[in-house]
Design a protein around this motif. Structure first.
Motif, PDB file in Angstrom:
ATOM      1  N   LEU A 248       0.831  -1.212   0.000  1.00 36.55           N
ATOM      2  CA  LEU A 248       0.000   0.000   0.000  1.00 36.55           C
ATOM      3  C   LEU A 248       0.863   1.258   0.000  1.00 36.55           C
ATOM      4  N   LEU A 249       1.906   1.252   0.834  1.00 36.54           N
ATOM      5  CA  LEU A 249       2.786   2.434   0.890  1.00 36.54           C
ATOM      6  C   LEU A 249       3.528   2.632  -0.429  1.00 36.54           C
ATOM      7  N   THR A 250       3.871   1.535  -1.090  1.00 39.09           N
ATOM      8  CA  THR A 250       4.552   1.645  -2.384  1.00 39.09           C
ATOM      9  C   THR A 250       3.642   2.316  -3.409  1.00 39.09           C
ATOM     10  N   PHE A 251       2.381   1.882  -3.470  1.00 36.69           N
ATOM     11  CA  PHE A 251       1.422   2.506  -4.393  1.00 36.69           C
ATOM     12  C   PHE A 251       1.241   3.985  -4.052  1.00 36.69           C
ATOM     13  N   PHE A 252       1.024   4.253  -2.775  1.00 33.38           N
ATOM     14  CA  PHE A 252       0.761   5.623  -2.298  1.00 33.38           C
ATOM     15  C   PHE A 252       1.956   6.529  -2.629  1.00 33.38           C
ATOM     16  N   SER A 253       3.153   6.016  -2.380  1.00 31.10           N
ATOM     17  CA  SER A 253       4.354   6.809  -2.654  1.00 31.10           C
ATOM     18  C   SER A 253       4.522   7.065  -4.146  1.00 31.10           C
ATOM     19  N   HIS A 254       4.143   6.078  -4.944  1.00 29.97           N
ATOM     20  CA  HIS A 254       4.264   6.270  -6.392  1.00 29.97           C
ATOM     21  C   HIS A 254       3.370   7.438  -6.837  1.00 29.97           C
ATOM     22  N   THR A 255       2.154   7.506  -6.303  1.00 33.38           N
ATOM     23  CA  THR A 255       1.300   8.619  -6.719  1.00 33.38           C
ATOM     24  C   THR A 255       1.903   9.953  -6.265  1.00 33.38           C
ATOM     25  N   TYR A 256       2.547   9.969  -5.117  1.00 36.75           N
ATOM     26  CA  TYR A 256       3.140  11.230  -4.643  1.00 36.75           C
ATOM     27  C   TYR A 256       4.365  11.626  -5.461  1.00 36.75           C
ATOM     28  N   THR A 257       5.276  10.667  -5.658  1.00 39.16           N
ATOM     29  CA  THR A 257       6.527  11.051  -6.324  1.00 39.16           C
ATOM     30  C   THR A 257       6.281  11.408  -7.784  1.00 39.16           C
ATOM     31  N   THR A 258       5.234  10.836  -8.385  1.00 36.89           N
ATOM     32  CA  THR A 258       4.963  11.169  -9.782  1.00 36.89           C
ATOM     33  C   THR A 258       4.136  12.451  -9.918  1.00 36.89           C
ATOM     34  N   ARG A 259       3.514  12.897  -8.830  1.00 41.24           N
ATOM     35  CA  ARG A 259       2.677  14.097  -8.911  1.00 41.24           C
ATOM     36  C   ARG A 259       3.344  15.327  -8.306  1.00 41.24           C
ATOM     37  N   HIS A 260       4.442  15.127  -7.556  1.00 39.38           N
ATOM     38  CA  HIS A 260       5.109  16.269  -6.915  1.00 39.38           C
ATOM     39  C   HIS A 260       6.514  16.438  -7.487  1.00 39.38           C
ATOM     40  N   ASP A 261       7.016  17.654  -7.430  1.00 37.42           N
ATOM     41  CA  ASP A 261       8.390  17.920  -7.857  1.00 37.42           C
ATOM     42  C   ASP A 261       9.402  17.507  -6.799  1.00 37.42           C
ATOM     43  N   ASP A 262       8.987  17.467  -5.549  1.00 35.69           N
ATOM     44  CA  ASP A 262       9.965  17.525  -4.464  1.00 35.69           C
ATOM     45  C   ASP A 262       9.726  16.521  -3.345  1.00 35.69           C
ATOM     46  N   MET A 263       9.077  15.381  -3.642  1.00 32.62           N
ATOM     47  CA  MET A 263       8.801  14.448  -2.543  1.00 32.62           C
ATOM     48  C   MET A 263       9.508  13.126  -2.798  1.00 32.62           C
ATOM     49  N   GLY A 264      10.122  12.589  -1.730  1.00 32.68           N
ATOM     50  CA  GLY A 264      10.816  11.309  -1.834  1.00 32.68           C
ATOM     51  C   GLY A 264       9.941  10.130  -1.475  1.00 32.68           C
ATOM     52  N   GLY A 265       8.671  10.394  -1.238  1.00 34.18           N
ATOM     53  CA  GLY A 265       7.703   9.358  -0.880  1.00 34.18           C
ATOM     54  C   GLY A 265       6.409  10.033  -0.486  1.00 34.18           C
ATOM     55  N   ALA A 266       5.372   9.219  -0.275  1.00 33.31           N
ATOM     56  CA  ALA A 266       4.079   9.798   0.113  1.00 33.31           C
ATOM     57  C   ALA A 266       4.185  10.484   1.463  1.00 33.31           C
ATOM     58  N   ALA A 267       3.470  11.569   1.607  1.00 33.12           N
ATOM     59  CA  ALA A 267       3.297  12.169   2.933  1.00 33.12           C
ATOM     60  C   ALA A 267       2.312  11.285   3.703  1.00 33.12           C
ATOM     61  N   VAL A 268       2.768  10.774   4.839  1.00 34.20           N
ATOM     62  CA  VAL A 268       1.919   9.861   5.624  1.00 34.20           C
ATOM     63  C   VAL A 268       1.162  10.732   6.644  1.00 34.20           C
ATOM     64  N   HIS A 269       0.147  11.412   6.124  1.00 36.97           N
ATOM     65  CA  HIS A 269      -0.514  12.477   6.889  1.00 36.97           C
ATOM     66  C   HIS A 269      -1.186  11.991   8.177  1.00 36.97           C
ATOM     67  N   ASP A 270      -2.069  11.002   8.015  1.00 33.73           N
ATOM     68  CA  ASP A 270      -3.087  10.783   9.047  1.00 33.73           C
ATOM     69  C   ASP A 270      -2.587  10.252  10.391  1.00 33.73           C
ATOM     70  N   PRO A 271      -1.572   9.378  10.421  1.00 37.81           N
ATOM     71  CA  PRO A 271      -1.131   8.920  11.750  1.00 37.81           C
ATOM     72  C   PRO A 271      -0.599  10.047  12.620  1.00 37.81           C
ATOM     73  N   ILE A 272      -0.242  11.165  12.008  1.00 38.31           N
ATOM     74  CA  ILE A 272       0.274  12.288  12.808  1.00 38.31           C
ATOM     75  C   ILE A 272      -0.801  12.778  13.792  1.00 38.31           C
ATOM     76  N   ALA A 273      -2.061  12.772  13.353  1.00 34.35           N
ATOM     77  CA  ALA A 273      -3.127  13.258  14.247  1.00 34.35           C
ATOM     78  C   ALA A 273      -3.307  12.321  15.438  1.00 34.35           C
ATOM     79  N   VAL A 274      -2.971  11.047  15.261  1.00 38.38           N
ATOM     80  CA  VAL A 274      -3.008  10.087  16.374  1.00 38.38           C
ATOM     81  C   VAL A 274      -1.774  10.281  17.254  1.00 38.38           C
ATOM     82  N   MET A 275      -0.616  10.353  16.621  1.00 36.96           N
ATOM     83  CA  MET A 275       0.630  10.474  17.400  1.00 36.96           C
ATOM     84  C   MET A 275       0.729  11.815  18.124  1.00 36.96           C
ATOM     85  N   ALA A 276       0.016  12.821  17.651  1.00 39.96           N
ATOM     86  CA  ALA A 276      -0.014  14.095  18.384  1.00 39.96           C
ATOM     87  C   ALA A 276      -0.527  13.877  19.808  1.00 39.96           C
TER      88      ALA A 276
END
Ligand code: BDR
Ligand code: CA
Length: 319
Positions: free
Chosen positions: A225-253
């Protein structure tokens, strides 16, 4: 409200309801929540995919983790905006990229709003953790205004000083700006994990390798899943080395507050701007006229340590 007054208290696991639209990063948030919180329930909302699919995906995740956590589906569409999804990021299923099993059980109900209200009234100190469009939370707060002073707070993923769905708006807030406005105005403790912090937290190839190195099917599926997600990010952004893993941050906060820096700000949601609908307007003025804070805005994450929390949580469910 001071920043310290809104910080979660260290100690026992926080009791949370995770309101989500899985979604690759929502799936990871479910793993972290299952490991580090008293997860009272999972409620689903239309967002990354239509409601039937986000609910299905949440149920699949509870199966993979062996959880009997209740799953209740909620709002099928935003309060005002038309329903719009994010297949261009998450695929048509909302969780493309892995050979996932069918869920073993149906949702416990399609009354997520009633579940939120009843749980927050019967349990002291619940944190609501919305990581999709905020429709369910807004409907619960509107139907039961007493929740505002019953809950411990709301820790949400959304917003930022820049957008992703538009130049101004992050997806979760863009999808239902009226709901987000109600959440930001609800008057209690609020923690915002926006794009400024979540874009610091990327599923880089070495991090995905670390997940894949965990033995077992769960880790393999999550790495896919992370591989697929990262592929969409790296192909759609100029400057990302992988997907931004947004949602767990709201839990870890809540569960790992020491991994973050935060600043108290006044934040409102733009609902009418021609170019800015769904934007979080963060008052960053260093002026005495600035509005008093209503929100703790996370600004920085210790990304290596936070990703280690994810890997450890996956490993814990793989034993
Ligand atoms: C948010 O939008 C969704 O695509 C993700 O799941 C996350 O909640 C990021 O903008
Ligand atoms: Ca999400």
């Amino acid at each position: 409200m001071s920043p310290t007054s809104m910080s979660p208290i260290a100690g026992p696991k926080p009791s949370i309801i995770l309101d989500c639209d899985p979604g690759h990063d929502d799936a990871i948030a479910i793993v972290v929540a299952a490991r580090h919180t008293n997860l009272l329930g999972i409620t689903t909302v239309a967002g990354n995919a239509p409601l039937s699919l986000t609910t299905r995906n949440a149920l699949i995740m509870t199966d993979l983790l062996g959880l009997d956590t209740p799953v209740h589906s909620g709002a099928e569409r935003p309060l005002v905006a038309p329903p719009r999804h994010a297949g261009y990021v998450h695929g048509a299923s909302g969780l493309d990229g892995a050979d996932l099993p069918d869920p073993s059980r149906p949702a416990d109900s399609d009354h997520a709003i009633d579940f939120i209200i009843d749980t927050c009234r019967s349990t002291e100190g619940v944190w609501l953790v919305p990581i999709g469009p905020m429709t369910n939370i807004a409907l619960a707060l509107r139907a039961a205004p007493d929740l505002a002073h019953r809950i411990a707070g709301i820790s949400l993923m959304g917003g930022g000083t820049f957008g992703n769905r538009t130049a101004a708006a992050e997806f979760n807030l863009w999808a239902d700006p009226e709901a987000a406005a109600m959440v930001f105005e609800y008057g209690g403790p609020l923690i915002m994990s926006g794009l400024d912090v979540t874009h610091q937290f990327q599923a880089t190839p070495p991090r995905i390798d670390a997940v894949r190195a965990v033995p077992g099917r769960l880790a393999e599926l999550l790495a896919d899943l992370l591989t697929f997600f990262s592929h969409t990010y790296t192909t759609r952004h100029d400057d990302m080395g992988g997907a931004a893993v947004h949602d767990p941050i709201a839990v870890m906060a809540l569960t790992h507050p020491d991994l973050f820096t935060r600043v108290a700000r006044h934040v409102v949601i733009e609902t009418r701007g021609e170019h800015t609908r769904g934007m979080t307007l963060i008052d960053q003025r260093a002026l005495i006229e600035r509005h008093p804070p209503n929100c703790d805005v996370l600004t920085h994450v210790d990304d290596d340590a936070a990703f280690a929390v994810i890997t450890e949580a996956i490993a814990a469910f793989s034993r």
